[in-house]
Design an enzyme around this catalytic site. Structure first.
Site, PDB file in Angstrom:
ATOM      1  N   LEU A 487       0.832  -1.204   0.000  1.00 41.56           N
ATOM      2  CA  LEU A 487       0.000   0.000   0.000  1.00 41.56           C
ATOM      3  C   LEU A 487       0.864   1.250   0.000  1.00 41.56           C
ATOM      4  O   LEU A 487       0.455   2.297  -0.461  1.00 41.56           O
ATOM      5  CB  LEU A 487      -0.895   0.022   1.246  1.00 41.56           C
ATOM      6  CG  LEU A 487      -1.945  -1.066   1.348  1.00 41.56           C
ATOM      7  CD1 LEU A 487      -2.593  -1.053   2.719  1.00 41.56           C
ATOM      8  CD2 LEU A 487      -3.003  -0.868   0.283  1.00 41.56           C
ATOM      9  N   GLY A 488       2.056   1.146   0.544  1.00 38.85           N
ATOM     10  CA  GLY A 488       2.917   2.325   0.594  1.00 38.85           C
ATOM     11  C   GLY A 488       4.174   2.008   1.365  1.00 38.85           C
ATOM     12  O   GLY A 488       4.297   0.957   1.992  1.00 38.85           O
ATOM     13  N   GLY A 489       5.099   2.919   1.315  1.00 37.06           N
ATOM     14  CA  GLY A 489       6.350   2.729   2.048  1.00 37.06           C
ATOM     15  C   GLY A 489       6.641   3.984   2.839  1.00 37.06           C
ATOM     16  O   GLY A 489       7.211   4.926   2.325  1.00 37.06           O
ATOM     17  N   GLY A 490       6.213   4.039   4.065  1.00 36.13           N
ATOM     18  CA  GLY A 490       6.406   5.242   4.869  1.00 36.13           C
ATOM     19  C   GLY A 490       7.811   5.318   5.424  1.00 36.13           C
ATOM     20  O   GLY A 490       8.689   4.528   5.060  1.00 36.13           O
ATOM     21  N   GLY A 491       8.009   6.275   6.322  1.00 37.35           N
ATOM     22  CA  GLY A 491       9.321   6.486   6.895  1.00 37.35           C
ATOM     23  C   GLY A 491       9.769   5.336   7.783  1.00 37.35           C
ATOM     24  O   GLY A 491      10.951   5.178   8.048  1.00 37.35           O
ATOM     25  N   PHE A 492       8.833   4.526   8.240  1.00 31.73           N
ATOM     26  CA  PHE A 492       9.199   3.508   9.228  1.00 31.73           C
ATOM     27  C   PHE A 492       9.089   2.089   8.697  1.00 31.73           C
ATOM     28  O   PHE A 492       9.292   1.138   9.436  1.00 31.73           O
ATOM     29  CB  PHE A 492       8.308   3.648  10.462  1.00 31.73           C
ATOM     30  CG  PHE A 492       8.259   5.034  11.014  1.00 31.73           C
ATOM     31  CD1 PHE A 492       7.189   5.858  10.757  1.00 31.73           C
ATOM     32  CD2 PHE A 492       9.306   5.528  11.777  1.00 31.73           C
ATOM     33  CE1 PHE A 492       7.136   7.142  11.259  1.00 31.73           C
ATOM     34  CE2 PHE A 492       9.258   6.809  12.287  1.00 31.73           C
ATOM     35  CZ  PHE A 492       8.168   7.628  12.026  1.00 31.73           C
ATOM     36  N   GLY A 493       8.764   1.953   7.429  1.00 34.17           N
ATOM     37  CA  GLY A 493       8.648   0.609   6.878  1.00 34.17           C
ATOM     38  C   GLY A 493       7.484   0.528   5.901  1.00 34.17           C
ATOM     39  O   GLY A 493       6.651   1.426   5.839  1.00 34.17           O
ATOM     40  N   VAL A 495       4.013  -0.869   4.032  1.00 29.53           N
ATOM     41  CA  VAL A 495       2.681  -1.248   4.499  1.00 29.53           C
ATOM     42  C   VAL A 495       2.022  -2.138   3.447  1.00 29.53           C
ATOM     43  O   VAL A 495       2.097  -1.858   2.248  1.00 29.53           O
ATOM     44  CB  VAL A 495       1.812   0.010   4.721  1.00 29.53           C
ATOM     45  CG1 VAL A 495       0.469  -0.383   5.303  1.00 29.53           C
ATOM     46  CG2 VAL A 495       2.517   0.981   5.635  1.00 29.53           C
ATOM     47  N   ASP A 605       5.794  13.942  12.044  1.00 36.57           N
ATOM     48  CA  ASP A 605       5.823  13.680  10.608  1.00 36.57           C
ATOM     49  C   ASP A 605       4.455  13.927   9.978  1.00 36.57           C
ATOM     50  O   ASP A 605       3.914  13.064   9.292  1.00 36.57           O
ATOM     51  CB  ASP A 605       6.294  12.243  10.368  1.00 36.57           C
ATOM     52  CG  ASP A 605       6.866  12.057   8.964  1.00 36.57           C
ATOM     53  OD1 ASP A 605       7.148  13.071   8.296  1.00 36.57           O
ATOM     54  OD2 ASP A 605       7.023  10.897   8.540  1.00 36.57           O
TER      55      ASP A 605
END
Ligand SMILES: *[C@@H]1O[C@H](CO)[C@@H](O)[C@H](O)[C@H]1NC(C)=O
Ligand SMILES: *[C@@H]1O[C@H](CO)[C@@H](O)[C@H](O)[C@H]1NC(C)=O
Ligand SMILES: *[C@@H]1O[C@H](CO)[C@@H](O)[C@H](O)[C@H]1NC(C)=O
Ligand SMILES: *[C@@H]1O[C@H](CO)[C@@H](O)[C@H](O)[C@H]1NC(C)=O
Ligand SMILES: *[C@@H]1O[C@H](CO)[C@@H](O)[C@H](O)[C@H]1NC(C)=O
Ligand SMILES: *[C@@H]1O[C@H](CO)[C@@H](O)[C@H](O)[C@H]1NC(C)=O
Ligand SMILES: *[C@@H]1O[C@H](CO)[C@@H](O)[C@H](O)[C@H]1NC(C)=O
Length: 771
Positions: A487-493, A495, A605
Site C-alpha cells: 500500500l505504501g512505504g512510509g518512513g518507518f517501513g 505497508v 511527521d
C-alpha cells in the site's frame, strides 16, 4: 402449547378492541391498554423503542428500551433486570392501579414502577431521549425511567444522590454479554469529593475520575475538548449529580458501564454498522479489580483471563460469556488438612514467573527461600509465597494476579498445589509408560487446543476491543498473501494490505530500523494501542517474533490524502467541504495526541501521506507514536529534503528542543496544500522555485482575492469565509517563532467557528522559504 390459543385470542383482542396506537407503534401506553409479544411503542422522533427483548439464546424476555435507529439490537434500559419472563406472548406490560407493571404468564407482578398515586388515567410515554415517563391525567410526572438507570447513562440522566430521598443513582453493569441482571461493576457518584468512582461489588473502588473543577474531571483531561458530550455538575440543598447533554442530538452515542468493568463511550457508525469505541476507562483491562476472579491471571490482551497451572475455570459457561469473575478452581484438592491422606503426601509449590504480585500479602521474618516455603507449608490456609530477599505469604484465595507487562514491578510467585499435580519420581516404570501415552495424548490435545484457540481468536478479532491482539507472523503472512499487495512505504517501513479470515481488511506495517529491545517495543506498542480517537488510525495488534516486528492497523479504503489532493484529473477531486472537514478532523486528531493522551505525543511527521481516509473520507492520522518507537534519523530526512522545506519546522534544523508546536507548523504547511491542491514548493520550468505559502500569506494579509488561491480544479467553488479562515490559521501555524503559533486546540476552535482569528503577521521565515 397451552398458552398458544389464549395468546392468539389475546393479540386478536388487543388489535381489534383497543387503540390502534399499540399495534402500529405509538409512543404511549394508555390506562386501558397493554403490550405483549412483538408489540412495541416507539418514541415520537423514532429514536427509541420499548417492548419485549431477548438478550441471549435462551428464551428469557425483558422489557427494555432499545435504540430504534441502530441495526444491531442495543438496549439502553431494562425494566425487569432481575426477573425475566419466559413467554412474551402471555406476559403483559400494562397500567395497573396507577403503576406501570409487568405481569408474567401466571399474571404475577414481576416488575412495577411502584409509585403511590391515587390518580386515575395514568399513562406511560416513551420520550425521544429514551426516557420512559409515567404521568397522570393532569400531566403530572409520577415516575421517570431516567431516575432508575441500568447500565446506560442517557442524555439528561443524573448520576448522583438525591439528598431528600437519600437515593443514589448509579450505573450497574450487566452480569455478562447476554445477561442484563446487575453485575459486579458500578459507576457511582462520590458526594464527598464530587467525583466518580467505579466500584467492584459496590465496595472496592478501582478507578476515579478525580474531582470536578467546573469544566472537567482532574484525572480525565480528555473530557475537556469533547465534541459530543456537554457535562455539568449540579449540587444544591436537594441533590448533587452529574448530567450531560449532547451537542448534536442526531449523533447516536452512548455512555455505559460495561460488563468488562470499564466505562465506555461509544458512537454508532451507520457506515460500518458498529458501535465505535471513543473512550474507555480504566484503559487497561487488568486495572479492573479482580477481573479474572480467584486464581485467574489477567493479561492486557486477548484472551484476558487464564487459570493458573493446576486450576480450571470455575464456570465454563460464565467464561464463555466473558464473565470471568467466578475465577478458577483447583483440579486436585490440597493434601493439607485432609486426615484421610495417606503416605504423608504433602503439598508442593509450582512457580509462576513474571507476575505482578497481589497486594494482600503478609511478610514473614525469615532469611531464606527454604524457610519461606516451610512457613507457608506449615499453615493449610497459606496458598502462595514469594521470596525476594524477603518472604511474603498469601492466605486464602489469590485474586488480582497479573501477567507482567510494561513497567509494573514483577516477580516469581510459588503456588501451593496438591503433590499429585507434580510427576512423582518413585514409580518410574509406570511413569515411562504413562509418559509415552501422555506425550501422544498431549500432542493430540495440543493440536486440538491450537485449533480451538486459533478459531476462537479469529472469531474474537472481529469484536471491538480496547486491547491489542498479538498476532502470529505466519497468520499475517497468510493474511497479506505473503506481503504481496503493497500500500505504501512510509518512513518507518512498508505497508501491506491484508484480510483476516473473518474478512476484516487490515493494513500491516513491517517496521524497519528498530532501535529498541523487545521489552521497550511491547511497552511502546501497548501505549500506542491505548490511543483511540475517531481521527487517529486504530492499531489493532502487533507481531513480535525476534527481529520481525509488525503493526496491524485498520485498513483505510480511501488511501492517503496525497493521492486525492495532488491528482491532475478533475474527476473525483476533493470538493471544498470535504477538504475543510479533513482539515478539521486532522486537527482534532492532533489535539488528542498533544493534549489528551497521558503523555503528550508529538507526531513529528505530519504530511498528507500520513493522513488516511476511511470510506466516508473521514481523516485518520497515521504513524503516531512511531517516532519514539523507531528513533528517527532526522539528519537523513533533512539531507534528502534539501531545497524543499516540506513540512519541517525550523526548530528541527536549529536544534532547539522540539515541542508539539513543530506539529502545528507541519499542519500549517499542509493546510496550504488543502487550499491549493498542489505541493507547496514547485520548481518552475526556468529552474526557479515558487513557494505557495509566501504567496498565500501576502494575499491573505493584504486582503486580496483568497478564492484566487484556491485549487483551479475547484473553479472557485468554496465558502469564502472558510477559505479565509483556513488561510489565516495556516499563516499563524507557520510562524517562525513557535510561541506565536496557535495550539492545535485553538486551531480546532477557529475552524469550528467558535473563536475568531486575527490577521496573521507575515511569517518571518518567508524570505528563507524563497531562497
Ligand atoms: C383508551 O384510552 C384512550 C385515551 O383515554 C382513548 O383515546 C381510547 O379510545 C381508549 N381505547 C379504548 C379501547 O377504550
Ligand atoms: C459481594 O458482596 C457481598 C456482600 O456485600 C458478598 O456476599 C458477595 O459474595 C460478594 N461477591 C463476590 C463475587 O465476592
Ligand atoms: C452545556 O450545558 C450547560 C448546563 O446544562 C448549559 O448551560 C450550556 O449552555 C451547555 N452548552 C452548550 C454549548 O450547549
Ligand atoms: C429543593 O426542594 C424544595 C422543595 O421540593 C424546592 O422548593 C426548592 O426550590 C428546591 N431547591 C432547588 C435548588 O432546586
Ligand atoms: C449533527 O449531526 C448530523 C449527523 O452527523 C449532521 O448532519 C448535522 O449537520 C449536525 N448538526 C450540527 C448542528 O452540527
Ligand atoms: C482427602 O484425600 C482423599 C484421598 O486422597 C480424597 O479422596 C478426598 O477427596 C480428600 N478430601 C478432601 C476434603 O480434600
Ligand atoms: C494460618 O494463617 C491464618 C491466616 O493468617 C491464621 O489465622 C491461622 O491462625 C494460621 N494457622 C496456624 C495453624 O498457624
Amino acid at each position: 402449547m397451552e398458552n398458544k390459543p389464549s395468546f392468539i385470542f389475546y393479540v386478536f383482542f388487543l388489535c381489534f378492541s383497543i387503540s390502534n396506537s399499540i399495534c402500529f407503534g405509538g409512543d404511549t401506553i394508555y390506562a386501558n391498554e397493554s403490550i405483549s409479544g412483538d408489540q412495541t411503542i416507539v418514541s415520537s422522533g423514532e429514536n427509541f423503542r420499548l417492548g419485549f427483548f431477548k438478550t441471549g439464546k435462551a428464551s428469557k424476555y425483558y422489557i427494555g428500551i432499545s435504540y430504534n435507529k441502530v441495526s444491531t439490537q442495543t438496549l439502553a434500559w431494562v425494566a425487569n433486570r432481575e426477573h425475566y419472563v419466559n413467554d412474551k406472548y402471555s406476559s403483559q406490560l400494562k397500567i395497573l392501579n396507577g403503576n406501570l407493571v409487568l405481569l408474567d404468564e401466571s399474571k404475577t407482578v414481576v416488575w412495577s414502577t411502584n409509585v403511590k398515586s391515587t390518580s386515575s388515567n395514568v399513562q406511560a410515554v416513551l420520550l425521544d431521549n429514551g426516557n420512559l415517563i409515567l404521568r397522570d391525567g393532569e400531566n403530572l410526572k409520577l415516575w421517570d425511567s431516567l431516575d432508575y438507570p441500568s447500565h446506560t447513562w442517557l442524555p439528561g440522566g443524573k448520576i448522583g444522590t438525591d439528598k431528600r430521598t437519600k437515593r443514589t443513582q448509579r450505573l450497574t453493569s450487566w452480569k455478562n454479554m447476554e445477561d442484563p441482571s446487575p453485575g459486579l461493576f458500578s459507576l457511582e457518584h462520590d458526594p464527598e469529593d464530587s467525583r466518580y468512582l467505579i466500584k467492584w461489588n459496590r465496595s472496592i473502588w478501582y478507578w476515579t475520575s478525580g474531582p470536578w473543577d467546573g469544566q472537567r474531571f482532574s484525572l480525565v483531561p480528555e473530557m475537556r475538548t469533547n465534541y459530543i458530550y456537554n457535562f455539568s455538575y449540579v449540587s444544591n440543598e436537594n441533590e448533587s449529580y452529574f448530567t450531560y447533554t449532547l451537542y448534536n442530538n442526531s449523533i447516536i452515542s452512548r455512555f455505559i458501564m460495561d460488563y468488562s468493568g470499564q466505562v465506555k463511550q461509544l458512537t454508532w457508525l451507520e457506515s460500518t454498522r458498529q458501535w465505535n469505541l471513543f473512550w474507555a476507562q480504566p484503559r487497561q483491562q487488568c486495572e479492573v479489580n479482580a477481573f479474572c476472579g480467584a486464581y485467574g491471571v489477567c493479561q492486557n490482551s486477548l484472551p484476558f483471563c487464564n487459570c493458573l497451572y493446576g486450576f480450571k475455570e470455575s464456570s465454563e459457561d460464565d467464561w464463555s460469556l466473558n464473565d470471568y469473575s467466578s475465577g478458577c478452581k483447583r483440579r486436585t484438592n490440597l493434601n493439607c488438612g485432609n486426615t484421610s491422606t495417606v503416605n504423608g503426601k504433602k503439598d508442593k509449590f509450582w512457580m509462576s514467573s513474571d507476575m505482578v504480585l497481589p497486594a494482600n500479602s503478609r511478610s514473614v521474618p525469615v532469611k531464606s527461600a527454604g524457610e519461606c516455603e516451610s512457613a507457608c507449608l506449615s499453615n493449610c490456609s497459606c496458598t502462595a509465597y514469594a521470596y525476594d530477599n524477603k518472604c511474603l505469604i498469601w492466605t486464602g484465595e489469590l485474586v488480582d494476579l497479573k501477567q507482567h507487562s510494561g513497567s509494573d514491578g514483577s516477580g516469581d510467585i510459588y503456588i501451593r498445589l496438591a503433590s499429585s499435580e507434580f510427576s512423582d519420581g518413585k514409580n518410574s516404570k509406570r511413569i515411562v509408560i504413562g509418559a509415552v501415552v501422555g506425550v501422544v495424548a498431549v500432542v493430540i490435545l495440543a493440536g486440538l487446543v491450537l485449533f480451538v484457540v486459533k478459531r476462537r481468536r479469529l472469531v474474537k478479532t472481529t469484536k471491538p476491543e480496547g486491547s491489542l491482539i498479538a498476532f502470529v507472523y505466519r497468520d499475517l503472512q497468510n493474511a497479506t498473501k505473503n506481503f504481496s499487495e503493497k500500500l505504501g512505504g512510509g518512513g518507518f517501513g512498508s505497508v501491506f494490505k491484508g484480510t483476516l479470515p473473518d474478512s476484516t481488511a487490515i493494513a500491516v506495517k513491517k517496521l524497519e530500523g528498530l532501535s529498541q529491545g523487545e521489552k521497550q517495543f511491547r511497552t511502546e506498542v501497548s501505549t500506542i494501542g491505548t490511543i483511540q480517537h475517531v481521527n487517529l488510525v486504530r492499531l489493532r495488534g502487533f507481531c513480535s517474533e525476534g527481529i520481525k516486528k509488525l503493526l496491524v492497523y485498520d485498513y483505510m479504503p480511501n488511501g492517503s490524502l496525497d493521492s486525492h489532493l495532488f491528482k491532475d484529473k478533475r474527476d473525483g477531486v476533493l470538493d471544498w467541504k470535504t477538504r475543510y472537514q479533513i482539515a478539521l478532523g486532522t486537527a482534532r486528531g492532533l489535539v488528542y495526541l498533544h493534549e489528551e493522551c497521558r503523555d503528550c505525543i508529538i507526531h513529528c511527521d505530519i504530511k498528507p501521506e500520513n493522513i488516511l481516509l476511511d470510506a466516508e473520507f473521514c481523516p485518520k492520522v497515521a504513524d503516531f507514536g512511531l517516532a519514539k518507537l523507531v528513533g528517527r534519523d532526522f539528519s537523513r530526512v533533512l539531507t534528502t529534503m534539501r531545497g524543499t522545506r516540506g513540512y519541517l519546522a525550523p526548530e528541527w534544523i536549529s536544534g532547539v528542543a522540539v515541542t508539539a508546536k513543530a506539529d502545528v507548523f507541519s499542519y500549517g504547511m499542509m493546510a496550504f496544500e488543502f487550499i491549493s491542491g498542489r505541493r507547496n514548493t514547485k520548481q518552475n520550468a526556468d529552474g526557479s522555485i515558487t513557494f505557495f505559502p509566501s504567496w498565500a500569506a501576502s494575499v491573505t494579509i493584504d486582503g486580496g482575492d483568497v478564492l484566487g488561491l484556491l485549487d483551479p480544479k475547484l473553479d472557485r467553488n468554496a465558502d469564502i469565509e472558510e477559505v479565509t479562515n483556513l488561510c489565516r490559521v495556516a499563516c499563524w501555524c507557520i510562524q517562525d517563532d513557535e510561541r506565536a503559533r496557535p495550539t492545535m486546540s485553538q486551531v480546532v476552535q477557529i475552524l469550528e467557528g467558535m473563536s475568531e482569528v486575527n490577521l496573521p503577521p507575515n511569517p518571518k521565515n518567508q524570505l528563507k522559504f524563497d531562497r
